[in-house]
Design an enzyme around this catalytic site. Structure first.
Site, short mmCIF file in Angstrom:
data_model
loop_
_atom_site.label_atom_id
_atom_site.label_comp_id
_atom_site.label_asym_id
_atom_site.label_seq_id
_atom_site.Cartn_x
_atom_site.Cartn_y
_atom_site.Cartn_z
N GLU A 24 43.29 45.50 43.32
CA GLU A 24 43.04 44.84 44.54
C GLU A 24 43.04 45.92 46.05
OE1 GLU A 24 43.95 43.07 41.97
OE2 GLU A 24 41.74 41.39 41.27
N HIS A 47 42.01 29.54 41.59
CA HIS A 47 40.64 29.94 41.98
C HIS A 47 39.43 29.07 42.39
CE1 HIS A 47 42.32 33.06 38.77
NE2 HIS A 47 40.51 33.38 38.49
#
Ligand SMILES: Cc1ncc(C[n+]2csc(CCOP(=O)(O)OP(=O)(O)O)c2C)c(N)n1
Ligand SMILES: [Mg+2]
Lengths: 326, 331
Positions: B64, B133
Site C-alpha cells: 500500500e 476490518h
C-alpha cells in the site's frame, strides 16, 4: 586522427572543468548556508552534503531537465545540479517569498517542477516510491523521460524502499536508484544495521542490476549512472547504484559527532571529491593553477552576490500561509 | 433533469463513474490489489480491465505504501490515478504517503505541484469482520489539511461524487461502505457531477435535524420514519463530504429545527461530530433550543461477536430514543 583526439580531449577537459565548477558551487553554497544557520537565520535543522558533491554532479550529468527527480533533506546540491536556480534555492532555505516554494517548504523540501524536481523529502525513504510513480508516468506517456531518486544508506531498512524497488522491477520502469552510502544514518554506522557487505546486494532480491561506485570520483559516478540512465531510457528498466562516500560535517549543523573519530574524518578528507578533481585537472594539464584559483574566486563571488541579494529579499505575505493547501 | 428509472447498485454506479471518467480523460488510470482481471473484491472495477487493459487498470502487489507513493508520483507528473485500498484499515500502513506526502506536497512546493489522486476505499462495521476490518476512519483523515474526504450514501451520489473527486486537483479519500455496495437506487445517466463539500437534505422536517453520512443516512431515514409515526418531523441531512463540510447547510437546518442530533459510525471521541458541534457552539447557540446530541460508535475496537458489534454501533432505535428524549427534555 590526431586532430580528432585533441578535440575529444578538449571536450573532456571542458566537461571535467564544468563538473569541478558545479561541485565547488555546491560546496560554497553549503558553506554559506551553514554560516547562516549558525547566525540563526535558518529554522529547524540543516543537513549539509559537504563531501558528497560528486554524486549529485556525476549522477545528474546525463539527466535532462525534463527527467524527474526526488531526493532527501540533504538534497540541495542535487537541486542545483539538476538546474534549479541558485537564488531560488537560497531564498527557500531562508524562507523568503522568492524561494522556489514561496518559503513554505524550507531547506528539507526543495521542489522545482520546471526542472523535474518533484520534491525533497524529510521522511527517510518516502521519496523513493514517488520517483517510481514518476517513472510510471513516463512509462505510460512513452515520452522517453526517466526518474532518478537519491536516498541514503539508512533508507534501505525502510519497508517502502523494498516496496518501491519491487514495483519498479515488476513494471520495468525507467528509473535509477542512487543510494548515497555515507556509512552513517544519523549517528549510527550502517554496518551495524545491515548484514550485507554492500547495501546494493538488496537489489538482487528484486532482480534489479546493481553497481557500486566510488562516490567521490565524479567521472566514475557520471559513467556508471550514465549507463544506468541509458538503460532506463531505452526500456531496460531500473538500476541500483550504490555510491560510496562520506560526509565531512555532522549529520546536521551542530552535531557533536561523538560517533566517529577525527582520524576517520581526516582520512576521508584526503578523498575529498573536489580536491581529487582539482588534482586530476592539474595533472592532466586541463587548466593552470592560476585559472583554477580564478574559477574558485568566481564561484565564491557568485555565491556571495546571490546571498547578499537573497538576504534582502522580502518575507512572504502573512496571507500566503493560507494558500496552496487545496 | 429527471431521474432515470435505471436503478444501479452502489458498486455499479461507482463502476459507471470510473468507466466514464476513464473514457473522458486518458490520464485517469486505476491501481490496486485484485482490481484487474478479478474486478476488485467488491466488484467495483469489474469489466474495466477488459475495456482499458493492464496499463490503465493496474494490479499491484500488496504494497500500500509503495503503490500509493507511486500514484502520488504519477499524479505529480500530470496523471490522475485512482487507487483502491481494499479496506480503509489497510490505509494505516500507508499513512506516511497519504498524510506526509500527498496531503502536503502542494503546500510544501508553494503551489507548484498538484496531486490529483483519488484513494477509493471502504469502511464500516456490521459484517462481523472484527477489529481490523470494521473501522470508520473518516475523521482521522479529515484532520489533515490538504486531504478531502467524501463518503456517499447512495448510488446517485456515489457516481456523481466519484466523478467530481477524479476531477479534483487535490488528493481525495473516497470512502465507500462495505454494506452499501449492493444497495440499489436511481442514478443519472448524464454527466452529473456533485461538487465536494455540499450536503443534501434527504428528508425535510421541522422538529429536529439529524445529520449523518454513508450507511448511517439509511439508519437516520428509518428512524425519521418511526419518528414521523409518532408525530415528530425530523430533517435528515446527508453530509456527503467531511472535508470540506457544508456548514451553511447544517446551520440553515438547525436554524429551522433548533435541535441537532449527529449520527456517525466513527468512534464518538474526536469524531467529526465533535467538530460540527464545536463549530456551531462557536457560532453561538442562538438558534439551538436543545443541547446537541451524538449517536456514535462506542470508543472501543469493534468486537467480533455480532451482538456485541451491534451494541457498539448506532442503530435506528437509538436514534429514535435520542430524538424522543431531546424533544421531551427540551420541548
Ligand atoms: C521515517 C523517518 N525516520 C527517522 C527519521 C530521522 N532521521 C532523519 S535523517 C536520518 C538518517 C538517515 O540516514 P541516511 O538514509 O543514511 O541518510 P543521510 O542522512 O546519511 O544522508 C534519520 C534517522 C526520519 N526523518 N524519517
Ligand atoms: Mg547515510
Amino acid at each position: 586522427m590526431e586532430g580528432t583526439f585533441t578535440h575529444r580531449e578538449e571536450d573532456h577537459a571542458r566537461q571535467f572543468l564544468q563538473w569541478y565548477e558545479l561541485m565547488l558551487t555546491i560546496r560554497r553554497f553549503e558553506e554559506q548556508t551553514i554560516e547562516w544557520y549558525q547566525r540563526g537565520l535558518i529554522g529547524g535543522s540543516l543537513h549539509p552534503a559537504i563531501g558528497q558533491e560528486a554524486i549529485a554532479v556525476g549522477a545528474l550529468d546525463a539527466v535532462r531537465p525534463t527527467d524527474y527527480m526526488t531526493m532527501t533533506y540533504r538534497g540541495r546540491g542535487q537541486a542545483l545540479a539538476k538546474g534549479a536556480s541558485l537564488e531560488g534555492v537560497m531564498a527557500e532555505v531562508l524562507g523568503k517569498a522568492s524561494g522556489l516554494c514561496k518559503g513554505k517548504g524550507g531547506p528539507m523540501h526543495i521542489t522545482d517542477v520546471t526542472h523535474g524536481i518533484i520534491g525533497a523529502n524529510a521522511i527517510v525513504a518516502a521519496g523513493i516510491p514517488i520517483a517510481v510513480g514518476a517513472a510510471l508516468a513516463a512509462h505510460l506517456a512513452g515520452d522517453g523521460r526517466i526518474a532518478v531518486t537519491f536516498f541514503g544508506d539508512g533508507a534501505v531498512n525502510q519497508g517502502v524502499f523494498h516496496e518501491a524497488l519491487n514495483l519498479a522491477a515488476i513494471w520495468t520502469l525507467p528509473i535509477v536508484f542512487v543510494c548515497e552510502n555515507n556509512l552513517y544514518s544519523e549517528m549510527t554506522p550502517i554496518r551495524e544495521m545491515v548484514k550485507n557487505e554492500a547495501v546494493s546486494e538488496r537489489a538482487a532480491a528484486y532482480r534489479i542490476p546493481a553497481a557500486v561506485v566510488d562516490g567521490n570520483d565524479v567521472a566514475a559516478v557520471a559513467e556508471t549512472v550514465g549507463m544506468a540512465i541509458d538503460r532506463a531510457r531505452s526500456g531496460g528498466g531500473p538500476t541500483f547504484i550504490e555510491a560510496l562516500t562520506y560526509r565531512f560535517v555532522g549529520h546536521m549543523v551542530g552535531d557533536p559527532e561523538t560517533y566517529r573519530s577525527r582520524e576517520e574524518v581526516a582520512q576521508w578528507r584526503e578523498k575529498d571529491p573536489i580536491l581529487q578533481a582539482r588534482r586530476r585537472i592539474e595533472a592532466e594539464g586541463w587548466a593552470t593553477p592560476e585559472s583554477l584559483t580564478a574559477l574558485d574566486d568566481r564561484v565564491t563571488a557568485r555565491i556571495r552576490t546571490a546571498a547578499e541579494q537573497v538576504l534582502q529579499a522580502p518575507e512572504p505575505d502573512l496571507e500566503e500561509r493560507l494558500a496552496d493547501v487545496y | 433533469m429527471s431521474i432515470s428509472d435505471t436503478d444501479r447498485t452502489m458498486a455499479q454506479a461507482l463502476n459507471d463513474a470510473l468507466r466514464e471518467e476513464m473514457e473522458r480523460d486518458p490520464r485517469v488510470f486505476l491501481m490496486g490489489e485484485d482490481i484487474g482481471h478479478y474486478g476488485g473484491v467488491f466488484g467495483v472495477t469489474r469489466g474495466l480491465f477488459a475495456q482499458f487493459g493492464p496499463e490503465r487498470v493496474r494490479d499491484t502487489p500488496i504494497s500500500e505504501s509503495g503503490f500509493i507513493g507511486a500514484a502520488i508520483g504519477a499524479a505529480a507528473a500530470g496523471w490522475r490515478p485512482v487507487v483502491e485500498i481494499m479496506w480503509i484499515d489497510f490505509a494505516m500502513v500507508a499513512m506516511d504517503q497519504i498524510v506526509n506526502q500527498a496531503a502536503k506536497m502542494r503546500y510544501m512546493s508553494g503551489g507548484q505541484l498538484k496531486i490529483p489522486l483519488v484513494i477509493r476505499t471502504q469502511e464500516g462495521a456490521g459484517r462481523g469482520n472484527g477489529a481490523q476490518h470494521s473501522q470508520s476512519l473518516e475523521s482521522m483523515f479529515a484532520q489533515v489539511p490538504g486531504l478531502k474526504v467524501v463518503a456517499p450514501s447512495n448510488p446517485r451520489d456515489a457516481k456523481a461524487l466519484l466523478k467530481a473527486a477524479i476531477r479534483e486537483d487535490s488528493p481525495v479519500l473516497f470512502i465507500e461502505h462495505k454494506l452499501l455496495y449492493g444497495f440499489r437506487g436511481p442514478v443519472l445517466p448524464t454527466d452529473e457531477v456533485v461538487p465536494l463539500g455540499i450536503a443534501s437534505v434527504v428528508r425535510p422536517g421541522s422538529d429536529v435535524t439529524i445529520l449523518s453520512l454513508s450507511r448511517m443516512v439509511h439508519f437516520c431515514l428509518e428512524a425519521a420514519q418511526k419518528l414521523a409515526n409518532m408525530g415528530i418531523e425530523a430533517e435528515v441531512i446527508d453530509l456527503r463530504s467531511v472535508q470540506p463540510w457544508d456548514i451553511d447547510a447544517v446551520a440553515k437546518s438547525v436554524q429551522k429545527t433548533g435541535r441537532l442530533v449527529i449520527v456517525h459510525e466513527a468512534h464518538r471521541s474526536f469524531g467529526w461530530g465533535a467538530e460540527i458541534a464545536a463549530t456551531l457552539a462557536e457560532r453561538g447557540f442562538d438558534h439551538l433550543l436543545a443541547p446537541i446530541r451524538r449517536v456514535c460508535s462506542d470508543d472501543v475496537p469493534f468486537p467480533y461477536n455480532r451482538q456485541l458489534e451491534r451494541a457498539v454501533m448506532p442503530d435506528p432505535q437509538r436514534i429514535v430514543t435520542t430524538v424522543q428524549e431531546l424533544l421531551r427534555d427540551y420541548p
